[in-house]
Design a protein around this motif. Structure first.
Motif, mmCIF file in Angstrom:
data_model
loop_
_atom_site.group_PDB
_atom_site.id
_atom_site.type_symbol
_atom_site.label_atom_id
_atom_site.label_comp_id
_atom_site.label_asym_id
_atom_site.label_seq_id
_atom_site.Cartn_x
_atom_site.Cartn_y
_atom_site.Cartn_z
ATOM 1 N N PRO A 1 -9.770 -7.852 -7.942
ATOM 2 C CA PRO A 1 -8.783 -7.794 -6.857
ATOM 3 C C PRO A 1 -8.141 -6.421 -6.702
ATOM 4 O O PRO A 1 -7.637 -6.082 -5.645
ATOM 5 N N TYR A 2 -8.172 -5.621 -7.763
ATOM 6 C CA TYR A 2 -7.474 -4.335 -7.730
ATOM 7 C C TYR A 2 -8.164 -3.320 -6.827
ATOM 8 O O TYR A 2 -7.561 -2.331 -6.411
ATOM 9 N N LEU A 3 -9.423 -3.546 -6.513
ATOM 10 C CA LEU A 3 -10.147 -2.649 -5.613
ATOM 11 C C LEU A 3 -9.512 -2.623 -4.228
ATOM 12 O O LEU A 3 -9.568 -1.612 -3.522
ATOM 13 N N LEU A 4 -8.875 -3.717 -3.836
ATOM 14 C CA LEU A 4 -8.275 -3.799 -2.506
ATOM 15 C C LEU A 4 -7.133 -2.809 -2.324
ATOM 16 O O LEU A 4 -6.771 -2.475 -1.197
ATOM 17 N N ASP A 5 -6.563 -2.343 -3.421
ATOM 18 C CA ASP A 5 -5.507 -1.336 -3.320
ATOM 19 C C ASP A 5 -6.059 0.010 -2.870
ATOM 20 O O ASP A 5 -5.315 0.874 -2.401
ATOM 21 N N HIS A 6 -7.372 0.201 -3.002
ATOM 22 C CA HIS A 6 -7.983 1.496 -2.721
ATOM 23 C C HIS A 6 -8.975 1.453 -1.563
ATOM 24 O O HIS A 6 -9.262 2.483 -0.960
ATOM 25 N N VAL A 7 -9.511 0.272 -1.271
ATOM 26 C CA VAL A 7 -10.527 0.149 -0.221
ATOM 27 C C VAL A 7 -10.094 -0.945 0.752
ATOM 28 O O VAL A 7 -10.018 -2.121 0.386
ATOM 29 N N ASN A 8 -9.817 -0.563 1.978
ATOM 30 C CA ASN A 8 -9.361 -1.519 2.984
ATOM 31 C C ASN A 8 -10.543 -1.917 3.864
ATOM 32 O O ASN A 8 -10.853 -1.261 4.858
ATOM 33 N N VAL A 9 -11.236 -2.980 3.477
ATOM 34 C CA VAL A 9 -12.415 -3.429 4.211
ATOM 35 C C VAL A 9 -12.358 -4.947 4.384
ATOM 36 O O VAL A 9 -11.717 -5.647 3.595
ATOM 37 N N PRO A 10 -13.021 -5.470 5.407
ATOM 38 C CA PRO A 10 -13.101 -6.929 5.535
ATOM 39 C C PRO A 10 -13.990 -7.520 4.447
ATOM 40 O O PRO A 10 -14.904 -6.864 3.944
ATOM 41 N N ILE A 11 -13.712 -8.759 4.074
ATOM 42 C CA ILE A 11 -14.500 -9.466 3.066
ATOM 43 C C ILE A 11 -15.098 -10.706 3.719
ATOM 44 O O ILE A 11 -14.373 -11.569 4.220
ATOM 45 N N ASN A 31 -0.139 -8.586 -3.055
ATOM 46 C CA ASN A 31 0.379 -9.043 -1.773
ATOM 47 C C ASN A 31 -0.269 -8.353 -0.580
ATOM 48 O O ASN A 31 0.136 -8.568 0.561
ATOM 49 N N GLN A 32 -1.257 -7.510 -0.829
ATOM 50 C CA GLN A 32 -1.899 -6.799 0.271
ATOM 51 C C GLN A 32 -2.546 -7.786 1.241
ATOM 52 O O GLN A 32 -3.164 -8.774 0.842
ATOM 53 N N LYS A 33 -2.390 -7.514 2.526
ATOM 54 C CA LYS A 33 -2.983 -8.378 3.540
ATOM 55 C C LYS A 33 -4.497 -8.359 3.399
ATOM 56 O O LYS A 33 -5.124 -7.305 3.300
#
Length: 251
Positions: A1-11, A31-33
């Motif tokens: 989950p921590y990758l989302l702090d650095h890469v903003n991409v759709p999943i 809490n990142q969207k």
């Protein structure tokens, strides 16, 4: 989950994976969207210059899929992890005809992932594991502890079917095991016979020959339930003489 702090991409994820992702993020307090896009087998999406289609593969994890990626240079097939099983406990059997169909015309690149694929011979069916587990559990005199991957929903289903045959009750130990079973049941992947599932405190109060406990720890994870039992640090369960411990996973 921590990758989302650095890469903003759709999943893009099928239902079971989507729920696991949501649960993981909630437990990690991130809490990142999240741009989580649900997909099902047969869906087709245009992503940049690529056209992507999801196809079904056989696996112990529900909703497993492979990807057919159509690029300007040619086709790419990404199988995801899969196995060939013509009579699985959970989900659809391997569809070799479909695999042949999507590979025509010529495929530029195949990215295949299947455990022990470089070993000679054939993988055994889950039905063979069912027979072995049934023999072990039906001959056990005391409590039975079964450790497996928490994502191996087919194995969990197998244990419940055997428990019904052996007149035993089943309880879970381990947060991920409890979470995954709950999600699978809500999505209709896990069918639990009436009256078979009980809580851990209920299981500990029953006669020993009436209990199965499904637990995490098949890979020796330090914080897993089975490891805590083995090291005598589990808050509720103590392994006792007469208990049967089954590690139902590759070691």
């Amino acid at each position: 989950p921590y990758l989302l702090d650095h890469v903003n991409v759709p999943i893009y994820a099928p239902p079971f994976a989507s729920e696991l992702i949501k649960k993981k993020l909630k437990r990690s307090r991130i809490n990142q969207k999240l741009d989580l896009i649900p997909i099902t087998v047969g869906d087709q999406k245009k992503i940049g210059e690529f056209f992507v289609e999801w196809f079904s593969v056989c696996h112990s994890i529900p909703d497993s899929t492979g990807l057919l990626i159509d690029t300007p240079k040619g086709k790419i097939i990404h199988t995801g992890d899969f196995k060939i099983d013509h009579n699985p406990i959970l989900g659809n059997p391997s569809n070799l005809a479909e695999l042949a169909d999507i590979s025509s015309p010529e495929v530029l690149l195949l990215m295949a992932d299947s455990t022990n694929a470089d070993d000679e011979g054939y993988s055994g069916s889950d039905r063979e594991v069912f027979t072995s587990l049934l023999h072990l559990i039906s001959n056990a005199k005391g409590r039975v502890f079964i450790s497996s991957f928490a994502s191996h929903i087919a194995r969990i289903q197998m244990v419940f079917l055997i428990a019904k045959l052996c007149n035993r009750k089943v309880a879970f130990s381990g947060r991920s095991m409890i979470d995954n079973a709950k999600i699978s049941q809500e999505l209709g992947h896990l069918s639990i016979p009436d009256g078979v599932k009980i809580t851990l405190p209920q299981a500990l109060s029953l006669p020993k020959d009436q209990v199965i406990i499904i637990t995490t720890g098949s890979q020796g994870e330090p914080t897993s339930s089975l490891v805590k039992m083995a090291s005598k640090t589990h808050k509720e369960i103590k392994i006792k003489k007469g208990d049967t411990i089954i590690i139902s996973a590759s070691i």
